[in-house]
Design a protein around this motif. Structure first.
Motif, PDB file in Angstrom:
ATOM      1  N   GLY A 122       0.777  -1.231   0.000  1.00 16.94           N
ATOM      2  CA  GLY A 122       0.000   0.000   0.000  1.00 16.94           C
ATOM      3  C   GLY A 122       0.799   1.265   0.000  1.00 16.94           C
ATOM      4  O   GLY A 122       0.275   2.342  -0.283  1.00 16.94           O
ATOM      5  N   SER A 123       2.092   1.182   0.338  1.00 23.17           N
ATOM      6  CA  SER A 123       2.937   2.380   0.365  1.00 23.17           C
ATOM      7  C   SER A 123       4.399   1.945   0.382  1.00 23.17           C
ATOM      8  O   SER A 123       4.714   0.773   0.618  1.00 23.17           O
ATOM      9  CB  SER A 123       2.625   3.239   1.593  1.00 23.17           C
ATOM     10  OG  SER A 123       2.888   2.514   2.780  1.00 23.17           O
ATOM     11  N   ARG A 124       5.267   2.905   0.148  1.00 21.94           N
ATOM     12  CA  ARG A 124       6.697   2.601   0.136  1.00 21.94           C
ATOM     13  C   ARG A 124       7.203   2.396   1.564  1.00 21.94           C
ATOM     14  O   ARG A 124       6.900   3.183   2.463  1.00 21.94           O
ATOM     15  CB  ARG A 124       7.457   3.735  -0.546  1.00 21.94           C
ATOM     16  CG  ARG A 124       8.962   3.527  -0.590  1.00 21.94           C
ATOM     17  CD  ARG A 124       9.654   4.576  -1.434  1.00 21.94           C
ATOM     18  NE  ARG A 124       9.527   4.288  -2.849  1.00 21.94           N
ATOM     19  CZ  ARG A 124       8.777   4.987  -3.705  1.00 21.94           C
ATOM     20  NH1 ARG A 124       8.063   6.024  -3.264  1.00 21.94           N
ATOM     21  NH2 ARG A 124       8.703   4.669  -4.991  1.00 21.94           N
ATOM     22  N   VAL A 125       7.966   1.345   1.771  1.00 20.89           N
ATOM     23  CA  VAL A 125       8.601   1.055   3.055  1.00 20.89           C
ATOM     24  C   VAL A 125      10.052   1.532   2.982  1.00 20.89           C
ATOM     25  O   VAL A 125      10.826   1.070   2.125  1.00 20.89           O
ATOM     26  CB  VAL A 125       8.551  -0.453   3.381  1.00 20.89           C
ATOM     27  CG1 VAL A 125       9.316  -0.756   4.657  1.00 20.89           C
ATOM     28  CG2 VAL A 125       7.095  -0.914   3.512  1.00 20.89           C
ATOM     29  N   GLN A 126      10.421   2.470   3.846  1.00 25.26           N
ATOM     30  CA  GLN A 126      11.783   2.982   3.849  1.00 25.26           C
ATOM     31  C   GLN A 126      12.771   1.879   4.229  1.00 25.26           C
ATOM     32  O   GLN A 126      12.466   1.006   5.049  1.00 25.26           O
ATOM     33  CB  GLN A 126      11.912   4.149   4.817  1.00 25.26           C
ATOM     34  CG  GLN A 126      11.026   5.334   4.478  1.00 25.26           C
ATOM     35  CD  GLN A 126      11.341   5.950   3.129  1.00 25.26           C
ATOM     36  OE1 GLN A 126      12.496   6.023   2.721  1.00 25.26           O
ATOM     37  NE2 GLN A 126      10.317   6.376   2.406  1.00 25.26           N
ATOM     38  N   GLY A 127      13.961   1.931   3.648  1.00 27.25           N
ATOM     39  CA  GLY A 127      14.921   0.846   3.816  1.00 27.25           C
ATOM     40  C   GLY A 127      15.346   0.603   5.251  1.00 27.25           C
ATOM     41  O   GLY A 127      15.691  -0.531   5.614  1.00 27.25           O
TER      42      GLY A 127
END
Length: 482
Positions: A295-300
């Motif tokens: 659903g959204s970007r997951v930060q590294g």
């Protein structure tokens, strides 16, 4: 102390010395400068995160002054402590195999911790207290002494003071208590509940701060996931998996996945309670990040919490065929870490911004601040202003003493900082990457400046002449460098 343990401590001391040297050499990243502002305006909570990182930066700068080294002093030292505690936790959980040294070595060889520990972010104290809490629950399992629940509660509370994702640690332990037959007896022990109460008491100031500020921090961090189309979901999943393979380094990433799978088998087939603890802390959190990526970007950096337990699983639960890859994985990880640190500190490779994240985050801040100060003097501006919180914080850190920096944005309304004096003239610095008109009313463009490192552009900025309006967007005068 065994010979292997002595050699491991010497290697950790050498690695910590390298990290401290790099921390001394590198300029502060924008987020680090922002957390330095937090340390100068201490509060029980902030818009972005709980306050532990502010306490760490305040302690470091209290010892070494308002310098990048002071800001990040506790990061390399904290990760060294976390490494020792992780090794102790691994040995306590699996005393016959004694996997602790290998687990700590695997964790330190990842780019997330090998290079990331040079900088200070909320993930740094989170990692330290996560490993400390893991050590406490490992000692509980090894000794069956319920007093360790009090230590776990205190340390888990400190992890929550570092970052809200520490909830996943408590959730994993609760899941272990519910699913592991040999652990359920603790549910009838008052010391478990006393430890939970202690964790809440430690975290209570953050709850109080949020209650007084419309739950703004909880709302920000709790509303990360969104809905996207199938193509974007696949892209975000690919970014998450590919990013973790790079940040953990490829061999260690595969070992951690294989170790987690092996721990699942040990728990199901062998009824190994220690393996079950690793599974309940690692696997549900990993599934949560995978779901979030739909659903959204997951930060590294967010999945960094998975690696302490995953590294123990990789060191303890894998057979000889897998174990032979530990040495090459650690060697590759340390080599990549060294390359990243050397590039960040000395930039021997003339890479453009798109190929070198160290250039974008760390390149040329001190020289750029000198250019801004020259432009301020030429225009007779009383202050310098910025809309981006990281840029404003960098300017406050690197501009000469006595030069006021004004930051714009609603987040600054949550700080106890003074407002600028109306009608004074100033110089607004704004990245050309920002679209739309400046937030500052009646801003007049007056030129451009470039931030660079060894002649390679890191960022370009527009300069605007401004004056403080009697009414307008939220503005705050940032604390000066001491």
């Amino acid at each position: 102390m065994s010979r292997a343990a002595a050699l491991a401590l010497l290697a950790l001391a050498a690695l910590t010395a390298l990290r401290l040297l790099t921390a001394f050499w590198l300029p502060a990243a924008p987020d680090e400068a922002y957390y330095w502002i937090w340390g100068r305006a201490l509060a029980p909570g902030y818009y972005d995160h709980p306050p532990m990182v502010a306490l760490w930066t305040a302690a470091g700068t209290g010892l070494l002054g308002d310098t990048p080294f002071g800001i990040r002093l506790l990061a390399p030292l904290g990760v060294a402590l976390a490494s020792v505690l992780l090794a102790r936790a691994g040995d306590s959980l699996f005393p016959e195999r004694r996997p602790g040294i290998w687990a700590a070595a695997l964790m330190n060889a990842t780019l997330l911790f090998g290079a990331g520990s040079v900088l200070i972010t909320p993930d740094t104290p989170l990692l330290v207290f996560w490993c400390a809490a893991l050590w406490a629950v490992a000692r509980l399992h090894a000794t069956q002494d319920g007093r360790w629940w009090l230590a776990f509660g205190l340390l888990a509370g400190c992890a929550l003071l570092s970052k809200y994702t520490a909830l996943l640690l408590g959730g994993g332990v609760v899941l272990w208590l519910l699913l592991e037959p040999r652990a359920r007896r603790w549910l009838r022990d008052g010391r478990l509940w006393a430890g939970g109460a202690l964790a809440f008491l430690v975290f209570a100031p953050v709850v109080y701060w949020n209650a007084r500020h419309d739950w703004v921090s909880f709302a920000k961090q709790g509303g990360r996931a969104g809905r996207v189309g199938a193509a974007s979901a696949l892209r975000y999943l690919g970014e998450l998996i590919g990013g973790q393979a790079g940040l953990a380094t490829p061999i260690i990433f595969v070992l951690c996945i294989a170790g987690a799978a092996a721990a699942c088998r040990w728990w199901i087939v062998r009824r190994d309670a220690a393996a079950g603890l690793l599974v309940t802390i690692t696997v549900p959190a990993a599934l949560l990040f995978l779901w979030q990526a739909t659903g959204s970007r997951v930060q590294g950096n967010w999945p960094a919490i998975l690696y302490p337990t995953a590294c123990i699983a990789a060191a303890a639960c894998l057979g000889p065929r897998w174990a032979r890859w530990r040495g090459p994985g650690i060697a590759l990880g340390l080599a990549l870490t060294l390359v990243v640190l050397v590039q960040a500190a000395f930039a021997p490779l003339p890479l453009p911004r798109r190929s070198d994240p160290t250039l974008a985050r760390l390149g040329g801040w001190e020289a750029f601040a000198a250019k801004v100060e020259e432009a301020r003097r030429e225009r007779g501006a009383v202050f310098v202003a910025a809309e981006e919180y990281g840029l404003a914080s960098e300017l406050a850190l690197y501009l000469p003493e006595g030069v006021r920096v004004v930051a714009l944005g609603d987040r600054w309304d949550l700080f106890d900082l003074p407002a600028p004096t109306p009608w004074q003239p100033g110089l607004l610095v704004r990245s050309t990457r920002r679209t739309g008109a400046p937030l500052w009313p009646a801003a007049r463009q007056e030129g451009e400046l470039v931030r660079s490192r060894k002649g390679i552009e890191a960022e370009r900025y527009r300069l605007y002449g401004v004056s403080v309006p009697s009414e307008g967007p939220t503005m705050a005068v940032l604390p000066p460098r001491r």
